[in-house]
Design a protein around this motif. Structure first.
Motif, short mmCIF file in Angstrom:
data_model
loop_
_atom_site.label_atom_id
_atom_site.label_comp_id
_atom_site.label_asym_id
_atom_site.label_seq_id
_atom_site.Cartn_x
_atom_site.Cartn_y
_atom_site.Cartn_z
N ASP A 193 0.85 -1.19 0.00
CA ASP A 193 0.00 0.00 0.00
C ASP A 193 0.89 1.24 0.00
O ASP A 193 1.81 1.35 0.80
N LEU A 194 0.59 2.17 -0.89
CA LEU A 194 1.45 3.35 -1.05
C LEU A 194 0.70 4.63 -0.72
O LEU A 194 -0.30 4.94 -1.36
N ASP A 195 1.20 5.38 0.25
CA ASP A 195 0.68 6.75 0.35
C ASP A 195 1.74 7.76 -0.08
O ASP A 195 1.49 8.97 -0.12
N ALA A 196 2.92 7.27 -0.40
CA ALA A 196 3.97 8.11 -0.98
C ALA A 196 4.92 7.21 -1.77
O ALA A 196 4.99 6.01 -1.51
N LEU A 197 5.58 7.76 -2.76
CA LEU A 197 6.58 7.00 -3.50
C LEU A 197 7.65 7.95 -4.02
O LEU A 197 7.44 9.16 -4.03
N GLU A 198 8.77 7.37 -4.45
CA GLU A 198 9.89 8.22 -4.87
C GLU A 198 10.35 7.90 -6.28
O GLU A 198 10.27 6.75 -6.75
N LEU A 247 6.65 11.75 -4.14
CA LEU A 247 5.30 12.01 -4.63
C LEU A 247 4.27 11.50 -3.64
O LEU A 247 4.46 10.43 -3.05
N ARG A 248 3.19 12.26 -3.47
CA ARG A 248 2.11 11.80 -2.60
C ARG A 248 0.81 11.81 -3.39
O ARG A 248 0.27 12.88 -3.72
N PRO A 249 0.28 10.61 -3.72
CA PRO A 249 -0.97 10.56 -4.48
C PRO A 249 -2.13 11.12 -3.66
O PRO A 249 -2.08 11.09 -2.44
N ALA A 250 -3.18 11.60 -4.36
CA ALA A 250 -4.35 12.17 -3.68
C ALA A 250 -4.99 11.12 -2.78
O ALA A 250 -5.48 11.43 -1.70
N PRO A 279 -4.41 6.88 -1.30
CA PRO A 279 -3.41 5.81 -1.26
C PRO A 279 -3.61 4.81 -2.40
O PRO A 279 -4.74 4.57 -2.83
N ILE A 280 -2.50 4.24 -2.89
CA ILE A 280 -2.56 3.24 -3.96
C ILE A 280 -2.46 1.87 -3.30
O ILE A 280 -1.51 1.61 -2.56
N PRO A 281 -3.46 0.99 -3.54
CA PRO A 281 -3.41 -0.32 -2.87
C PRO A 281 -2.33 -1.24 -3.45
O PRO A 281 -1.95 -1.11 -4.62
N ALA A 282 -1.85 -2.16 -2.61
CA ALA A 282 -0.82 -3.12 -3.03
C ALA A 282 -1.27 -3.86 -4.28
O ALA A 282 -2.43 -4.26 -4.39
N GLY A 283 -0.36 -4.00 -5.23
CA GLY A 283 -0.65 -4.75 -6.45
C GLY A 283 -1.28 -3.92 -7.55
O GLY A 283 -1.37 -4.36 -8.70
N ALA A 284 -1.75 -2.71 -7.22
CA ALA A 284 -2.44 -1.88 -8.23
C ALA A 284 -1.43 -1.24 -9.18
O ALA A 284 -0.31 -0.92 -8.80
N SER A 285 -1.87 -1.08 -10.43
CA SER A 285 -1.07 -0.32 -11.40
C SER A 285 -1.48 1.14 -11.34
O SER A 285 -2.64 1.44 -11.00
#
Ligand SMILES: [Zn+2]
Length: 472
Positions: free
Chosen positions: A71-76, A105-108, A110-116
């Motif tokens: 699960d991503l609430d931020a990525l680099e 980067l902080r998406p509006a 969170p991006i769930p695990a496994g999602a593109s």
């Protein structure tokens, strides 16, 4: 080769081919760049680049398809010396923070695990090289040209990326620049259009690649192509050198045939060699490509070694390749060994003679690190490739020629386009050993012990040695 005095060439080769001193490594003053973000992986990069070469200005839009590992609430993203001006994730504006060597980067949402997901970054600036413990890498601007040679840590100097060797993605690069500047990027050239004095060229890769194996060249180049080769071979030489310089690469189709016989099918659709107009410290391989220094390409036998080395990296490095720099010995050891195989095939020194020569050189050099654990500042040290090649030779002596070449072909085929580790190689090598024998003692000595093991000789290998190998 017309522009470089012969004496200068001979001097350069003398110092290059006998790396007796194993020159002191780059200053370890700067720490290794903390590259890459393991919380996600890139699947595809689409780069739209506009370059004004004369003033060294780059404006780009990078569209990146990624997949979340957790699960991503931020990525680099790695990005060095260039500034983001707008960022969206899945079409929605995203917040970002610019750090000196990366974008956070902080998406509006969170991006769930496994999602593109799809990132779009607009960015720009005056690209420049960056310092690493293994020297200065990345974008270099010289007068009417620019070079971003493939290297660890180099890609973020010209596009935002997840700069991990194990993170391979397909690529489309469209670059627009002044018409007089030819753009040569990683991938096959699929489109070329000119409008109002600017030319746009589009390059596409079918095979996935790590950012560290992508490159871009801009400048005045002549193009040549070999028509009778196993795959299309294209060469670019600086216009200033003239078409004769293309002739200095005439050996490459024979080399390709030699390596296909020994390593199996060439892993890509084509092969592009760029001869750089100014001094690179060392030649570099990229996906389906290579760049060499102009003063090291002159059609002489000494100049064939780097050509063989770089070509072999297409199987070992760009094809099957170490998952991170600690496994670099695998790529470079096999590429070094390929130099010796070519020498033997071309009727020059035998692999056995070259192995003994390099064993003597290494025996006189410091033995202060294990092959699988070199300190970062030694990651481009020649001792890694040379000791790796000696390991490969020792393995050949232990296995015998038929199982040895079957191992190399299986290695290139089974792990094609995939990141690999030393353990993967150990497993596959073990599967090629004679029943009841183990390669563990041999591999442990070469890989884990800093002290240089003795070199078994093919010529002198007798029944006693075979019995000893079997008895382990
Ligand atoms: Zn190499």
């Amino acid at each position: 080769m017309t522009a470089v005095p012969r004496a200068a060439l001979e001097h350069a080769h003398a110092s290059a081919s006998h790396a007796s001193a194993y020159p002191a490594s780059a200053s370890p003053a700067s720490r290794p760049p903390a590259s890459g973000d393991p919380t996600w992986s890139a699947q595809h990069y689409d780069l739209e680049l506009h370059c004004d070469v004369a003033v060294n200005r780059l404006e780009g839009v990078a569209r990146i398809v990624g997949r979340a590992a957790g699960d991503l609430d931020a990525l680099e993203l790695d990005l060095v010396g260039l500034a983001a001006t707008a960022v969206t994730i899945d079409g929605a504006p995203a917040a970002w923070t610019q750090h000196p060597e990366r974008l956070e980067l902080r998406p509006a949402a969170p991006i769930p695990a496994g999602a593109s997901f799809a990132i779009e970054v607009a960015y720009g600036g005056s690209p420049a090289p960056r310092a690493t413990p293994w020297g200065e890498v990345g974008w270099r601007h010289r007068g009417e040209g620019a070079i971003a040679a493939a290297d660890a840590g180099a890609a973020p100097t010209w596009y935002p990326c997840n700069d991990r060797l194990s993170d391979r993605a397909t690529l489309r690069i469209r670059i627009t620049a002044e018409q007089r500047c030819r753009a040569i990027a990683t991938g096959a050239l699929v489109e070329e259009t000119t409008d109002a004095g600017r030319t746009a060229r589009t390059f596409v890769t079918r095979a996935p690649t790590a950012p560290a194996r992508t490159s871009l060249h801009l400048g005045r180049y002549l193009r040549g192509a070999a028509t009778r080769a196993a795959v299309p071979l294209v060469a670019y030489v600086p216009s200033a050198l003239g078409p004769r310089a293309l002739g200095d690469l005439a050996v490459v189709p024979r080399m390709l045939a030699c390596f296909v016989e020994r390593f199996g099918r060439y892993p890509f659709d084509d092969y592009t060699i760029v001869v750089a107009p100014d001094a690179l410290e060392r030649p570099r391989e990229s996906l389906a490509g290579a760049v060499l220094r102009a003063d090291r390409v002159d059609g002489s036998p000494a100049a064939e070694r780097p050509l063989a080395h770089l070509l072999a990296h297409q199987w070992f490095g760009a094809g099957v390749g170490g998952a991170d720099l600690q496994h670099r010995w695998l790529d470079d050891g096999l590429a070094r060994y390929a130099e010796w195989l070519w020498s033997e095939a071309a009727g020059d020194a035998s692999t056995d003679a070259l192995a003994h020569e390099h064993h003597e050189l290494l025996a006189d050099s410091p033995q202060d690190f294990a092959l699988t654990d070199p300190p970062p500042e030694l990651l481009v040290d020649d001792r890694i490739g040379h000791r790796g090649a000696l390991l490969v030779h020792a393995l050949r002596v232990a296995l015998g020629d038929l199982p040895f070449f079957a191992l190399l072909q299986a290695w290139a085929a089974q792990h094609a386009h995939g990141p690999v580790t030393t353990d993967d190689f150990r497993r596959l090598a073990g599967a090629h050993a004679r029943a009841g024998t183990s390669l563990d003692a041999l591999l442990d000595a070469w890989l884990l012990d800093p002290a240089l093991p003795p070199l078994p000789s093919r010529a002198r290998r007798g029944r006693g040695e075979r019995a000893r190998l079997r008895g382990r």
